[in-house]
Design a protein around this motif. Structure first.
Motif, short mmCIF file in Angstrom:
data_model
loop_
_atom_site.label_atom_id
_atom_site.label_comp_id
_atom_site.label_asym_id
_atom_site.label_seq_id
_atom_site.Cartn_x
_atom_site.Cartn_y
_atom_site.Cartn_z
N TYR A 52 0.82 -1.21 0.00
CA TYR A 52 0.00 0.00 0.00
C TYR A 52 0.86 1.26 0.00
CZ TYR A 52 -3.14 -3.51 1.97
OH TYR A 52 -3.86 -4.65 2.20
N GLU A 200 -2.36 -3.74 6.41
CA GLU A 200 -3.66 -3.26 5.94
C GLU A 200 -4.33 -2.34 6.96
OE1 GLU A 200 -6.39 -6.35 4.84
OE2 GLU A 200 -7.86 -4.91 4.08
N ARG A 201 -4.17 -2.69 8.24
CA ARG A 201 -4.81 -1.89 9.29
C ARG A 201 -4.23 -0.47 9.34
NH1 ARG A 201 -3.66 -0.66 14.45
NH2 ARG A 201 -1.68 -1.76 14.21
N TYR A 203 -2.73 1.04 6.91
CA TYR A 203 -3.12 1.67 5.65
C TYR A 203 -4.53 2.26 5.75
CZ TYR A 203 -5.01 1.68 0.85
OH TYR A 203 -5.63 2.00 -0.32
N GLU A 204 -5.46 1.47 6.23
CA GLU A 204 -6.86 1.93 6.35
C GLU A 204 -6.96 3.11 7.31
OE1 GLU A 204 -9.35 1.18 4.57
OE2 GLU A 204 -8.66 -0.65 3.56
N ARG A 205 -6.22 3.02 8.39
CA ARG A 205 -6.25 4.06 9.41
C ARG A 205 -5.69 5.38 8.85
NH1 ARG A 205 -9.00 5.48 13.56
NH2 ARG A 205 -7.76 6.70 14.98
N LYS A 207 -5.55 6.30 5.66
CA LYS A 207 -6.48 6.82 4.64
C LYS A 207 -7.67 7.52 5.27
CE LYS A 207 -7.98 3.74 1.83
NZ LYS A 207 -8.57 3.04 0.69
N LYS A 216 -16.91 5.56 6.15
CA LYS A 216 -17.05 4.99 4.81
C LYS A 216 -18.52 4.74 4.47
CE LYS A 216 -13.03 2.12 3.67
NZ LYS A 216 -12.61 0.72 3.69
#
Ligand SMILES: *Cc1c(COP(=O)(O)O)cnc(C)c1O
Length: 370
Positions: A52, A200-201, A203-205, A207, A216
């Protein structure tokens, strides 16, 4: 041709950049929505070798966002090198946390893992190694300490796009990598930054927080205080073009360093950028440290070079010497390097002739013949 004034750095902008930015402007997508933003993120992740990437407005907010994504807050401590740009420590302070300054190594100019270990406390939550002037920090030793104490590692790669630690690109060896695309960095978007991660966590945080922490599921519902740290499509257009040229730009940087090295390596009493056997440096700033008394101070040398039209920069002051961070330099290696180091002109467009002129002028000043 030798210019009458040789700057420390200037970006390399080609027709490609003009074309992409023009197309972004003409498309009407001038803010942070637009095809160049996602393309830049995807291509940058591919370049660094992470799953990411998240684009942001500059390198400083990239650092802030990385720390926020890791949950750093009031009461926490984050270990940073004493010799770096101020933003590395300020981002920690923005979180209400405390930057703790570790010394750097004489052999890499980067954070010293042994001193990091000495400075770990119960409050320590993260380490921010900085790949200073393009040379990677000793990531294996840092990662080992981080694993042992359960700490996050946020790599500050603002000066080191494309540098490698044991064959792995910087920005892919910690939990998060942070990049800057300021006008004098390896590639530029004018102002801009990027986070890279495999998590991933995180990355999501990142974003979520960079876009006002908007839900979302429910538009304009914000469950916490977020930020507007977005990059524009115009910046990303410049970034996509620069990224397509990054190998060319890095190889130009390596050539610039090689030219300087050939001319300066035998000069007694000065030391050029270090390079560890396991490192690929991108030599963001070709630098020298004065190791001997030449009868001229570092600042005196810089003034004489300026008289000849050669622009230079002093090394960063130790951050522990700043009023808000204690006001007195506490780390001996950082202090010595800071007092005696300077950055020479290092842009990718320097000609061989200009480098020769700079090296000869430097030698003449050091042996008092001008
Ligand atoms: C340039 C730089 C930054 C900050 O980047 P900006 O894009 O200018 O905000 C952070 N850390 C280091 C080491 C830098 O050199």
């Amino acid at each position: 041709m030798i210019r009458t004034f040789i700057p420390v750095y200037e970006p390399s902008i080609s027709e490609k950049e003009v074309e992409y930015v023009t197309s972004a402007v003409k498309s009407g997508w001038v803010s942070s929505t637009g095809e160049f933003v996602s393309k830049f993120e995807q291509e940058f992740a591919k370049f660094v070798g992470t799953r990411y990437a998240v684009s942001v407005a500059n390198g400083t907010v990239a650092l802030h966002l990385a720390l926020l994504a890791c949950g750093i807050g009031p009461g926490d401590e984050v270990i940073v090198p004493d010799l770096t740009f101020i933003a590395t420590a300020n981002a920690v302070a923005y979180c209400g946390a405390k930057p703790v300054f570790a010394d750097v190594e004489y052999d890499t100019w980067c954070i010293d893992p042994a001193d990091v270990e000495r400075k770990v406390t119960k409050k320590t939550k993260a380490i921010i190694p900085v790949h200073l002037y393009g040379h990677p920090a000793n990531m294996e030793a840092i990662t080992e300490i981080a694993n042992r104490y359960g700490l996050y590692v946020i790599e500050d790669c603002a000066e080191a796009h494309g540098a490698e630690y044991k064959g792995r690109k910087v920005g892919s060896t910690g939990h998060i990598g942070v990049f800057s695309f300021y006008g004098n960095k390896i590639i530029t978007t004018g102002e801009g930054g990027m986070l890279t991660t495999n998590d991933e966590r995180l990355y999501e945080r990142a974003k979520f927080l960079k876009d006002h922490a908007m839900s979302k599921e429910k538009r304009y519902y914000h469950p916490e205080i977020g930020y507007n740290y977005r990059m524009t499509n115009l910046q990303a257009a410049l970034g996509v073009a620069q990224l397509e040229r990054i190998e060319e730009l890095i190889s130009k940087k390596l050539k610039v360093f090689e030219h300087y090295k050939n001319l300066l390596q035998d000069v007694e009493g000065i030391r050029l950028n270090p390079r560890s056997p396991w490192a690929k440096s991108v030599y963001w700033m070709v630098s020298i440290v004065l190791e001997e008394d030449f009868g001229i101070s570092r600042d005196g040398l810089m003034a004489k070079l300026k008289d000849k039209g050669i622009d230079t920069r002093p090394f960063f002051y130790p951050l522990s010497s700043m009023p808000m961070y204690g006001g007195a330099a506490v780390n001996p290696v950082a202090r010595v390097l800071s007092q005696n180091g300077l950055n020479l002109p290092s842009g990718p467009n320097l000609t061989e002739e200009e480098i020769y002129f700079i090296a000869e002028t430097l030698k003449k000043i050091l042996n008092h013949s001008i």
